[in-house]
Design a protein around this motif. Structure first.
Motif, mmCIF file in Angstrom:
data_model
loop_
_atom_site.group_PDB
_atom_site.id
_atom_site.type_symbol
_atom_site.label_atom_id
_atom_site.label_comp_id
_atom_site.label_asym_id
_atom_site.label_seq_id
_atom_site.Cartn_x
_atom_site.Cartn_y
_atom_site.Cartn_z
ATOM 1 N N ARG A 166 9.591 -11.741 -47.534
ATOM 2 C CA ARG A 166 10.778 -11.179 -46.883
ATOM 3 C C ARG A 166 11.340 -10.011 -47.689
ATOM 4 N NH1 ARG A 166 13.086 -15.614 -45.759
ATOM 5 N NH2 ARG A 166 14.308 -15.841 -47.667
ATOM 6 N N GLN A 167 11.387 -10.170 -49.014
ATOM 7 C CA GLN A 167 11.960 -9.117 -49.856
ATOM 8 C C GLN A 167 11.094 -7.865 -49.875
ATOM 9 O OE1 GLN A 167 13.931 -10.244 -53.422
ATOM 10 N NE2 GLN A 167 13.278 -8.447 -54.573
ATOM 11 N N LEU A 168 9.774 -8.046 -49.869
ATOM 12 C CA LEU A 168 8.864 -6.895 -49.944
ATOM 13 C C LEU A 168 8.401 -6.411 -48.572
ATOM 14 C CD1 LEU A 168 6.624 -7.936 -52.997
ATOM 15 C CD2 LEU A 168 8.692 -6.519 -52.977
ATOM 16 N N THR A 169 8.877 -7.086 -47.534
ATOM 17 C CA THR A 169 8.507 -6.741 -46.148
ATOM 18 C C THR A 169 6.994 -6.754 -45.958
ATOM 19 O OG1 THR A 169 10.396 -5.212 -46.260
ATOM 20 C CG2 THR A 169 9.118 -5.193 -44.247
ATOM 21 N N ILE A 170 6.382 -7.864 -46.397
ATOM 22 C CA ILE A 170 4.951 -8.086 -46.186
ATOM 23 C C ILE A 170 4.784 -9.523 -45.703
ATOM 24 C CG2 ILE A 170 4.187 -6.399 -47.903
ATOM 25 C CD1 ILE A 170 3.869 -8.630 -49.908
ATOM 26 N N THR A 171 3.572 -9.905 -45.332
ATOM 27 C CA THR A 171 3.341 -11.256 -44.843
ATOM 28 C C THR A 171 3.106 -12.226 -46.004
ATOM 29 O OG1 THR A 171 0.939 -10.999 -44.687
ATOM 30 C CG2 THR A 171 2.252 -10.294 -42.780
ATOM 31 N N GLU A 172 3.313 -13.517 -45.726
ATOM 32 C CA GLU A 172 3.049 -14.529 -46.753
ATOM 33 C C GLU A 172 1.563 -14.516 -47.139
ATOM 34 O OE1 GLU A 172 4.875 -18.499 -46.566
ATOM 35 O OE2 GLU A 172 5.841 -17.812 -44.715
ATOM 36 N N ARG A 173 0.720 -14.247 -46.176
ATOM 37 C CA ARG A 173 -0.718 -14.188 -46.449
ATOM 38 C C ARG A 173 -1.021 -13.082 -47.457
ATOM 39 N NH1 ARG A 173 -5.469 -13.908 -41.800
ATOM 40 N NH2 ARG A 173 -7.258 -14.000 -43.228
ATOM 41 N N THR A 174 -0.338 -11.955 -47.305
ATOM 42 C CA THR A 174 -0.533 -10.844 -48.249
ATOM 43 C C THR A 174 -0.020 -11.220 -49.633
ATOM 44 O OG1 THR A 174 -0.324 -9.232 -46.451
ATOM 45 C CG2 THR A 174 -0.006 -8.422 -48.699
ATOM 46 N N VAL A 175 1.102 -11.933 -49.673
ATOM 47 C CA VAL A 175 1.641 -12.386 -50.965
ATOM 48 C C VAL A 175 0.620 -13.266 -51.669
ATOM 49 C CG1 VAL A 175 3.408 -13.789 -52.106
ATOM 50 C CG2 VAL A 175 4.041 -12.251 -50.240
ATOM 51 N N LYS A 176 0.042 -14.211 -50.934
ATOM 52 C CA LYS A 176 -0.950 -15.113 -51.515
ATOM 53 C C LYS A 176 -2.161 -14.337 -52.030
ATOM 54 C CE LYS A 176 0.261 -19.144 -48.699
ATOM 55 N NZ LYS A 176 -0.202 -20.103 -47.666
ATOM 56 N N ALA A 177 -2.562 -13.302 -51.277
ATOM 57 C CA ALA A 177 -3.705 -12.493 -51.693
ATOM 58 C C ALA A 177 -3.398 -11.756 -52.998
ATOM 59 C CB ALA A 177 -4.057 -11.492 -50.595
ATOM 60 N N HIS A 178 -2.203 -11.187 -53.089
ATOM 61 C CA HIS A 178 -1.804 -10.495 -54.317
ATOM 62 C C HIS A 178 -1.733 -11.480 -55.491
ATOM 63 C CE1 HIS A 178 -1.227 -6.607 -52.609
ATOM 64 N NE2 HIS A 178 -0.178 -6.928 -51.864
ATOM 65 N N MET A 179 -1.198 -12.679 -55.238
ATOM 66 C CA MET A 179 -1.105 -13.673 -56.292
ATOM 67 C C MET A 179 -2.475 -14.069 -56.797
ATOM 68 S SD MET A 179 1.465 -14.777 -57.838
ATOM 69 C CE MET A 179 0.645 -16.235 -58.443
ATOM 70 N N GLY A 180 -3.407 -14.239 -55.876
ATOM 71 C CA GLY A 180 -4.767 -14.593 -56.274
ATOM 72 C C GLY A 180 -5.383 -13.522 -57.159
ATOM 73 N N ALA A 181 -5.134 -12.261 -56.794
ATOM 74 C CA ALA A 181 -5.672 -11.148 -57.576
ATOM 75 C C ALA A 181 -5.039 -11.096 -58.966
ATOM 76 C CB ALA A 181 -5.432 -9.833 -56.834
ATOM 77 N N VAL A 182 -3.731 -11.323 -59.033
ATOM 78 C CA VAL A 182 -3.026 -11.293 -60.318
ATOM 79 C C VAL A 182 -3.553 -12.380 -61.247
ATOM 80 C CG1 VAL A 182 -0.809 -11.738 -61.438
ATOM 81 C CG2 VAL A 182 -0.907 -10.268 -59.422
#
Length: 204
Positions: A166-182
């Motif tokens: 919500r804060q970054l105006t992206i989807t939860e799926r995208t958040v999970k993808a970024h987290m996996g990469a990090v």
């Protein structure tokens, strides 16, 4: 989500039933193979068996099921011990239905549920939790994209995937993808290690 509460005498507290009307409840010594089907287990501690004993007994039936430990008298030392035994959360047995729903949501998204005071305590004892050498470099941001850094820093504050999205105006799926990469780039296993790493770098 199939919730299983483990409580002495198989007693289900009113708030538990309010939060999860379809949840099952069993006594510690009455777990059967059906327990392995639970998607989330809530373990209420009692004085008859130690934490390690309870977790060992539960793991005989729920090998990979996320476990949330509940205590009538929450204690930071007990919470740390529970996390050390791979519990995914720790809370008061008498927490209200609204809190229980939040705990379940965080754990279901792969996070850990602990209180703010305990988080601060853990940040102060990072040496007790191993962090790979690859992640110990002073500039942990090196190699991460700008968006990955944003997500990592928000995760370190305890925000959930939905809140980050919500804060970054992206989807939860995208958040999970970024987290996996990090986590992959830094050689970390979970959000807790990431929070500890970032906390240490910010204090340095």
């Amino acid at each position: 989500m199939d919730h299983l509460f483990i409580s002495a005498g198989g007693i289900m507290l009113p708030a538990w039933r309010e939060a999860f009307p379809q949840a099952r409840c069993a006594a510690p010594g009455q777990l059967d193979q059906a327990a392995s089907c639970a998607s989330l287990a809530w373990l209420r501690l009692d004085g008859s068996t130690g934490l390690a004993g309870h977790m060992a007994a539960l793991r005989m039936h729920c090998t990979a099921t996320p476990v949330i430990v509940m205590s009538d008298l929450p204690d930071d030392a007990e919470a740390i011990a529970a996390l050390g035994l791979q519990a995914r959360g720790y809370c008061n047995s008498h927490a209200g239905a609204e809190v229980l729903l939040k705990v379940a949501s965080v754990v279901a998204q792969g996070g850990l549920w602990i209180g703010e005071t305990l988080m601060q305590r853990l940040l102060g004892v990072q040496h007790r939790i191993a962090v790979p050498e690859a992640a110990r470099r002073p500039q942990w941001r090196n190699g991460l994209t700008a968006r990955e850094i944003e997500v990592a820093e928000l995760v370190a504050t305890g925000m959930r995937n939905k809140e980050i999205a919500r804060q970054l105006t992206i989807t939860e799926r995208t958040v999970k993808a970024h987290m996996g990469a990090v986590l992959e780039k830094l050689g970390l296993q979970d959000r807790m290690q990431l929070a500890l790493l970032i906390g240490e770098r910010q204090r340095a």
